[in-house]
Every structure is written in structure tokens, then in C-alpha cells.
Design an enzyme around this catalytic site. Structure first.
Site: not given
Ligand code: ARG
Length: 456
Positions: A22, A109, A154-155, A282, A316
Site C-alpha cells: 500500500s 493495526n 423554479t423549474h 469559445k 482488523y
Molecule cells: N498496510 C496495512 C494497512 O494499511 C497496515 C496494517 C497491517 N496489519 C496487518 N495485520 N496486516 O491496513
């Protein structure tokens, strides 16, 4: 090698590494990640879980990672998986073994939950500033051009004469409620998840109140499972953005329509227009069109967050990693749109002469004829019918009310007398509406003052 690989003998395949990372999204919150770690280290030192020299080394290391991320010397890669791993790995490279103590009494988490809250809080503040600027721009436009008499629609059909200030203030009140919603959402989300661990808390004697304080949160979140599993603050913030975007989009729609040659009531500044690559004449209203278009994306962000969370068991789940794209996009897009819309209002050219034309004809004063009869004791429904008959009569003859004499009108109802002439003036019609919230200029002044006091 991942920081979590103790129980693994191999590792994830390259395609899984690419799929599960991510980092590309998380990079937007690297400052927040380091800020959270700094507070955590400080607290661990204060409660005796780290020695003073360890705290010093970790804080210096975190500063170094901050500097390296800031100037591009350290570039995290997909192999780091996310920003938390990236910062911790680089820190450990820099400070050695003590780096391994950073993660005491926390989990990714609660870390990711903390980072996102820090990010969200600062971006809600930025949105607050942008909406406040927009509110100010609309109010300044009211001060400048609020006295222009326009047809109220209106409308999308001409209805009754109102002052432009009255129309603009309707937009301003909607934005003032968006501001309230931003402030409300900020107040509710400003609680700290750090120290919740994976979900259960920790056996170590940490002080979650202290980290909450160090990070500027009002308090720690009461329940460690709630702290890591909840995403309602993201849904709420995106919802606030989506509602605000509907308001911005309605303003945009009017700017687009009003600036057409057909309406011709305003001219958008060149700053917010673009030309056509083929039609040399334009001048297109691209800024408001983009605002209108982007409102769809922000509505989509709320939907993503609602659907993503609704079936998740506590606590989580990795699904939650998908929360940030929608959130980041909603906040950044809405803030940008509020700024651009403020600019459009500030630089707008209101074509006063065109409004006067727009007011002529179209029986905008038909309600006035009815209201005049009401002052003579005629019930409104009957008066409405009489006025409608006069409109039909004029339409047949292809004339407007001004072509009628008082005697002509009296043929429709005996209560018509010379007094009616004073009612056939559009400005008088607008100024007569002094009821609370009406279009009279005194009411406009009252509302401007009320809204100026809301804006910070
Ligand atoms: N990259 C994870 C997220 O954005 C971080 C948390 C990861 N936790 C886990 N139990 N894999 O949510």
C-alpha cells in the site's frame, strides 16, 4: 525479508508483493507515521520501557528518516509493503539493534489507524479553511452585486423577482452547514488509537493518555478493538465531502448555465475558463464543469467506504487497507473544488444590464397582482385565479401587464384600483418581501452579518 517473516520459510511471490503493498497510497502520510512513532518512543521512555539513551537514539534516527524521506534520499519500495515497515526498516538500518524496540506495545493495526487520523485531522482543517474562503467569497459577491434584481427561478423558469444577494445567500447558507459538518466530524474523530495493539491492548505499562496528548488528540479511544476496526470517521468525513460537493456542483451548474450566451447573466473570469482547440470563438466554463464532474467521484468515495466496511467481522481485516484511496481523494478533491469555486465567485463579472432584460416580460409580477388583491381582502386562491386569467388575457393579446389600464384590470376583479400600480414594479416586489428570510435588502443584510460571524 519482511519484518514479520519469523514463521515463514519462503516469502510471498513477486506478484503478491506488488498486489499487497500500500506504499503508493501510504506515502502521502509518511510525516504522520513518523510523528506517531516519535510520540510512541517518547511515551515508552517516560514509562520506563526504553532507556534514555535508547529514546535519544530512536528520536535522532526518526529525524534522520524524516530528512531522508523529505529530500528523496530514502525512497521506499514495494518490498517494504507499507509506510510503517518502510520507516521502521530504514530506522533500524540507521540506528542498529535499538530500532527493533520501536514496535514495543504497538501493532501496525493501531499504527495505521493513528496515521490516518492524523492525516484526516489536518486535511479537515485544510477543508475548513477552503470552505471558509468560499463562504467569504460568496459574501463579498453579495456585498458587491447583491442589489441586482434578478428573476428567481423554479423549474429553471423565471418565477418572481428577487435580489441576487438573496439567491447567493442560499448557496452561502449551504456552505455554512458544510463548515459546521467539517468541524463536527473533526471533533468526533480526534481520538487516539495508538497503543491499542493488534486489538487487545498490551501487558506493558504504557500510557495511552500521554501519546494521545503528545499527538494533539482529545483522548485515547476507549476500546482497543474499536480503535483498530472502526472506519466510521472515514465514512463520515467522505460523507461530509460528498454533501459539500453536491453544493459546489449546484453552484457550478448555475455558473455554467448563467454564463451561456442564452442566459448571459454572468461572465466567468478568463482565469477559470479555457478555449477550444477547434472553435476559436469559445470560452468554456471548464472550472465549474470540472467541479460538477468531480462531485461524482466524491459520491463514489462514500459508497466505497460504506460497502467496504459493512460485511467485515471485527477486528482488523486487510480489506481495511483499501480505505485510504477513497478518503484521500474525497478530501483533496473537495478542498481543491472549494478553492476553485471561491475563485470563480471572486472574479465573476455580473452583467447587470442583462438581468434587467431578463426581468422584462414573462409575467414575473403575476404573484404581485394576486397579493395586491389579498390586501383588499380577497382570499388568496381566488386572487391567484384572477391573476391567472389576466396572464392568459395578456398572452392572447401578446402584451405584458404594463399594457393594461387599471380599468382593464378592474374588469377581472372590482377590488383593483390605482393602488395596484405601485405593485407592478419588480424592485418594489422584492423589497416588499420583508418576512424573515425574505428577499428584501434588510433581510439580506441581516443574513450577511449572521454568516460573517460563523466564518472564522
Ligand atoms: N498496510 C496495512 C494497512 O494499511 C497496515 C496494517 C497491517 N496489519 C496487518 N495485520 N496486516 O491496513
Amino acid at each position: 525479508m519482511a519484518l514479520w517473516d519469523g514463521r515463514f520459510s519462503g516469502g510471498p511471490g513477486d506478484d503478491m508483493v506488488a498486489f499487497s503493498q500500500s506504499l503508493d497510497t501510504d506515502l502521502r502520510m509518511w510525516r504522520e507515521d513518523i510523528e506517531g512513532s516519535r510520540a510512541h518512543v517518547t511515551m515508552l521512555g517516560e514509562v520506563g520501557l526504553l532507556e534514555d539513551d535508547e529514546v535519544t537514539a530512536l528520536l535522532a534516527g526518526l529525524d534522520q528518516v524524516h530528512a531522508e524521506l523529505g529530500d528523496g534520499r530514502f525512497v521506499p519500495t514495494a518490498a517494504h509493503e507499507d509506510i510503517h515497515m518502510a520507516v521502521e526498516s530504514r530506522l533500524t538500518e540507521l540506528v542498529g539493534d535499538v530500532g527493533a524496540k520501536l514496535h514495543t506495545a504497538r501493532s501496525r493495526n493501531d499504527q495505521v489507524a493513528t496515521d490516518v487520523r492524523l492525516w484526516l485531522r489536518s486535511r479537515l482543517d485544510a477543508l475548513d479553511v477552503a470552505l471558509d474562503e468560499l463562504l467569504g467569497a460568496i459574501l463579498d459577491r453579495v456585498d458587491e452585486d447583491g442589489d441586482v434584481l434578478i428573476p428567481g427561478f423554479t423549474h429553471l423558469q423565471r418565477g418572481q423577482p428577487v435580489l441576487l444577494g438573496h439567491h447567493l445567500l442560499a448557496h452561502a447558507w449551504m456552505i455554512s452547514r458544510d463548515l459546521e459538518r467539517v468541524r463536527d466530524a473533526r471533533r468526533r474523530m480526534n481520538r487516539c488509537p495508538l497503543g491499542a495493539g493488534a486489538m487487545a491492548g498490551t501487558p506493558h505499562p504504557i500510557d495511552r493518555h500521554r501519546t494521545a496528548e503528545l499527538l494533539g488528540f482529545d483522548a485515547p479511544i476507549d476500546n482497543a478493538m474499536d480503535a483498530v476496526a472502526a472506519r466510521d470517521h472515514l465514512q463520515e468525513a467522505a460523507g461530509v465531502c460528498a454533501i459539500a460537493m453536491t453544493h459546489l456542483s449546484r453552484q457550478a451548474e448555475e455558473l455554467v448555465v448563467w454564463s451561456t450566451e442564452e442566459f448571459g447573466l454572468v461572465r466567468l473570469s478568463e482565469t477559470y475558463s479555457t478555449g477550444s482547440s477547434i472553435m476559436p470563438q469559445k470560452r468554456n466554463p471548464d472550472a465549474p464543469e470540472l467541479v460538477r464532474g468531480k462531485s461524482g467521484r466524491v459520491a463514489g468515495a462514500v459508497t466505497s467506504l460504506l460497502v467496504m466496511v459493512k460485511g467485515l467481522p471485527l477486528a482488523y481485516n486487510r480489506d481495511l487497507q483499501e480505505d485510504r484511496q477513497a478518503l484521500f481523494d474525497a478530501l483533496e478533491t473537495t478542498t481543491a473544488c472549494a478553492r476553485i469555486t471561491a475563485g470563480c465567485w471572486r472574479e465573476l463579472d455580473v452583467r447587470r444590464e442583462r438581468y434587467e432584460e431578463a426581468l422584462r416580460g414573462h409575467f414575473l409580477l403575476a404573484t404581485e397582482l394576486a397579493d395586491f388583491l389579498v390586501t383588499k381582502g380577497v382570499p388568496f386562491r381566488d386572487a391567484h385565479h384572477v391573476s391567472g386569467s389576466i396572464v392568459a388575457h395578456c398572452e392572447e393579446r401578446g402584451v405584458n401587464f404594463s399594457a393594461l389600464s387599471v380599468a382593464d384590470m378592474a374588469a377581472f376583479h372590482p377590488a383593483f384600483d390605482d393602488g395596484v400600480l405601485a405593485w407592478l414594479d419588480p424592485r418594489a416586489a422584492a423589497e416588499r418581501r420583508t418576512s424573515f428570510g425574505g428577499t428584501a435588502s434588510a433581510e439580506i443584510a441581516r443574513q450577511v452579518a449572521a454568516l460573517r460571524s460563523i466564518s472564522s
